[in-house]
Enzyme design. Structure first.
Site, PDB file in Angstrom:
ATOM      1  CG  ASP A   1     136.405  39.156   9.303  1.00 26.43           C
ATOM      2  OD1 ASP A   1     136.889  38.061   7.969  1.00 26.43           O
ATOM      3  OD2 ASP A   1     136.548  40.518   8.984  1.00 26.43           O
TER       4      ASP A   1
ATOM      5  CB  THR B   1     124.393  44.939  -5.125  1.00 28.75           C
ATOM      6  OG1 THR B   1     125.450  43.738  -4.611  1.00 28.75           O
ATOM      7  CG2 THR B   1     125.802  45.242  -5.973  1.00 28.75           C
TER       8      THR B   1
ATOM      9  NE  ARG C   1     126.674  42.815   3.741  1.00 28.48           N
ATOM     10  CZ  ARG C   1     126.594  43.604   4.574  1.00 28.48           C
ATOM     11  NH1 ARG C   1     125.433  44.531   4.881  1.00 28.48           N
ATOM     12  NH2 ARG C   1     127.520  43.951   5.622  1.00 28.48           N
TER      13      ARG C   1
ATOM     14  CG  ASP D   1     133.028  40.016   9.210  1.00 31.91           C
ATOM     15  OD1 ASP D   1     133.014  38.967   9.477  1.00 31.91           O
ATOM     16  OD2 ASP D   1     132.416  40.836   7.975  1.00 31.91           O
TER      17      ASP D   1
END
Length: 213
Positions: free
Chosen positions: A206, A107, A103, A203
């Site tokens: 992560d 944007t 991603r 995340d």
């Protein structure tokens, strides 16, 4: 698109530990695998089978086996890899393909950077693995990719989903003439201004593998 939020005490328990910021990566990986195996039970409810006769120690018995072509499991790199082993525990004979998507943090649009999939997926049931359904862009692009190659039945398995992401996927796939199902362990409150799920679990990549700069 059919949305199934798995409702089971063990799923809720494991998801709660995954949310906890104090859960370390080794524990996170182990629990994610266990959680995906539970989700896979729900996700494979419509897996295609064909009748078969086997010989038991006593007599013949009628049963079923997975149909050919075999199901295809498609983890979205890199975080989806943390879900692969849990899925394979339930579908050990399934084939595995890989789709690398990331991603763009500015944007929020998903970009494809790698793929390792059959050119022809005609007649194939595909199971897409991605821990987080946030904005929905990655999942839409992944499903479009598989549909263009001929997949005729797609199930997405996620640990968490946001309402905005689910709505976006439903809208973008409204004209797709392929059955699509979403199986998730939890439907959270919302997305924040950065496109992260709230309350979420951070995340997923992560937390599975550590921060990779």
């Amino acid at each position: 698109m059919h949305v199934h939020v798995a409702d089971h005490p063990l799923i809720s328990h494991k998801l709660t530990v995954l949310r906890d910021a104090s859960t370390d990566s080794p524990t996170f990986r182990r629990l994610a695998e266990e959680l995906v195996t539970l989700l896979a039970y729900e996700a494979t409810r419509d897996v295609r089978v064909e009748p078969v006769t086997v010989t038991t120690p006593v007599a013949q018995a009628e049963g079923v086996r997975l149909s050919s072509p075999r199901p295809l499991v498609v983890p979205i790199l890199r975080a989806g890899l943390g879900m692969l082993e849990g899925m394979q525990r339930l579908l050990p004979t399934a084939e595995v393909g890989f789709l690398g998507m990331i991603r763009n943090e500015e944007t929020l649009v998903a970009e494809t950077y790698a793929e390792r999939l059959p050119d022809d997926l005609s007649g194939r049931q595909c199971y897409v693995l991605d821990p987080m359904l946030a904005t929905g862009g990655t999942l839409v692009d992944a499903i479009d990719f598989l549909v263009r190659r001929g997949a005729d039945h797609i199930t997405a398995v996620t640990l968490l989903a946001a309402p905005e992401g689910v709505k976006h996927v439903e809208e973008q796939l409204a004209d797709v003439d392929v059955p699509v199902t979403l199986v998730t362990a939890g439907l959270d409150e919302r997305l924040d201004e950065n496109g992260y799920i709230v309350p979420g679990l951070g995340d997923a990549g992560d937390r599975l593998y550590g921060v990779a700069d």
